[in-house]
Motif scaffolding. Structure first.
Motif, mmCIF file in Angstrom:
data_model
loop_
_atom_site.group_PDB
_atom_site.id
_atom_site.type_symbol
_atom_site.label_atom_id
_atom_site.label_comp_id
_atom_site.label_asym_id
_atom_site.label_seq_id
_atom_site.Cartn_x
_atom_site.Cartn_y
_atom_site.Cartn_z
ATOM 1 N N ALA A 185 2.544 5.281 4.874
ATOM 2 C CA ALA A 185 1.781 5.949 5.926
ATOM 3 C C ALA A 185 2.763 6.325 7.028
ATOM 4 C CB ALA A 185 0.680 5.040 6.458
ATOM 5 N N THR A 226 -3.446 -0.015 4.529
ATOM 6 C CA THR A 226 -3.050 0.800 3.376
ATOM 7 C C THR A 226 -3.211 0.044 2.056
ATOM 8 O OG1 THR A 226 -0.716 0.144 3.664
ATOM 9 C CG2 THR A 226 -1.425 2.214 4.692
ATOM 10 N N ARG A 260 -0.213 -1.990 9.440
ATOM 11 C CA ARG A 260 -0.236 -0.840 8.531
ATOM 12 C C ARG A 260 -0.493 -1.288 7.098
ATOM 13 N NH1 ARG A 260 5.054 2.866 7.618
ATOM 14 N NH2 ARG A 260 5.749 0.907 6.680
ATOM 15 N N PRO A 320 -4.944 7.132 5.922
ATOM 16 C CA PRO A 320 -5.340 5.756 6.247
ATOM 17 C C PRO A 320 -5.016 5.344 7.687
ATOM 18 C CG PRO A 320 -3.222 5.728 5.163
ATOM 19 C CD PRO A 320 -3.645 7.173 5.217
ATOM 20 N N GLY A 354 0.825 -1.193 0.000
ATOM 21 C CA GLY A 354 0.000 0.000 0.000
ATOM 22 C C GLY A 354 0.862 1.247 0.000
#
Length: 348
Positions: free
Chosen positions: A57, A170, A166, A130, A54
């Motif tokens: 973040a 994501t 995470r 996110p 993803g």
């Protein structure tokens, strides 16, 4: 008028939170830099192992007070709109409401103070999209010292778990909105009037605080669950959280032997530490839900292992296609049932 006095919650958490381990400024700076670097290292391994990737973040390495503050900010984002919806956006403006908000603030702060000394890391999804990865440096340092673990190995091992969380949020764009929607659905499923529902939510927060202060408490947070609709939502949330925790455990154990030389020793000591909590600690953990979380680690890991064993990682990743492909609560103990429902073409 606020439903919860969030400023008081923050100050209570800061005042009641325990001090971290004794470290020099140099040791603290080294731990922070190490955790940031190892989070990046873990991200590469997690992406390769899970076949999920993803967008980046934020990674925040925080102390206990900052962890509590971040969670208060997140809870504020979720609970305030829910409370406003229940009250129709009206401001009661009564003295009792003011007193109630302060009491709830103290109670929320008490819970967060207790947890702030025990959480190693968290992917916090409430405050922003996110979400943000939080690594609690003093807790990680304290845990590695108590276990006698190699600092590098232990920190990377923790990062593998938290970075997996995470990656889940994501790499699966709909997951955060789905999770928040289920929280909203829980409130919507209530058959109580607005005042009674607010009272029950407050009672739930009070129960958590009471558990943190009083290990003899017999109250349960399930006291706020009173309808079949809410139980159905709670079943879905339980299944989702078990999947997320089990997936993270599966990944850290899958990647660990390749990149963490002392992983077997760390896992053995860490599991023993979980099991050997003193009686008071065990009661508190049960009442505020940590015991449930520990069971989710084991049950979820067995489910993920069972699915991957049958259909491989590519087949398992069908689980992230939509809310309809998430496991049902009864499928967690029967991976084959999930495979037969979602990827029947790969079933043996």
């Amino acid at each position: 008028m606020q439903f919860v006095d969030w400023d008081l919650a923050a100050s209570t958490a800061g005042a009641l939170g325990k001090a971290g381990p004794k470290v020099s400024l140099e040791e603290a700076a080294e731990a922070v830099a190490d955790l940031r670097r190892l989070a990046d290292v873990a991200a590469v391994h997690v992406a390769e192992y899970t076949q999920l990737k993803g967008p980046d973040a934020p990674v925040r390495v925080v102390d206990r007070k900052d962890w509590a503050a971040a969670n208060i900010a997140g809870l504020r984002e979720v609970i305030t709109p829910l409370a406003e919806r229940l009250t129709g956006g009206k401001n009661p403006g009564t003295v009792s409401t003011a007193v109630g908000s302060r009491l709830t603030g103290v109670q929320a702060g008490t819970v967060l103070a207790y947890l702030s000394g025990r959480v190693l890391g968290q992917y916090e999804v409430f405050s922003a999209d996110p979400g943000q990865l939080l690594l609690i440096a003093p807790n990680i340092v304290e845990a590695e010292r108590r276990l006698g673990a190699d600092p590098h190995d232990f920190r990377l091992w923790v990062c593998l778990h938290e970075v997996t969380h995470r990656t889940q949020f994501t790499a699966v764009p709909w997951l955060r909105a789905h999770f928040l929607g289920e929280v909203q659905a829980f409130v919507d499923a209530s058959q109580l009037d607005k005042d009674e529902m607010l009272l029950r939510i407050r009672r739930g927060i009070s129960t958590l605080a009471d558990a943190a202060r009083n290990p003899d408490s017999r109250a349960s947070v399930l006291d706020i669950v009173q309808t079949s609709g809410q139980r159905a939502v709670l079943d879905r949330l339980t299944a989702l959280m078990t999947l997320l925790e089990g997936h993270a455990e599966f990944v850290m154990d899958g990647v660990g032997p390749e990149v963490v030389p002392s992983v077997a020793d760390i896992r053995q000591k860490f599991n023993r530490r979980r099991e050997e909590a003193n009686p008071v600690e065990k009661v508190i953990r049960r009442l505020i839900g940590i015991e449930v979380k520990l069971r989710q680690y084991a049950e979820g890991r067995r489910f993920v292992h069972g699915v991957v064993e049958r259909v491989g990682m590519t087949g398992f990743n069908k689980i992230w296609q939509s809310p309809l492909t998430l496991p049902r609560l009864n499928e967690l103990g029967d991976p084959g049932a999930w495979v037969a429902r979602v990827v029947p073409s790969l079933a043996a």
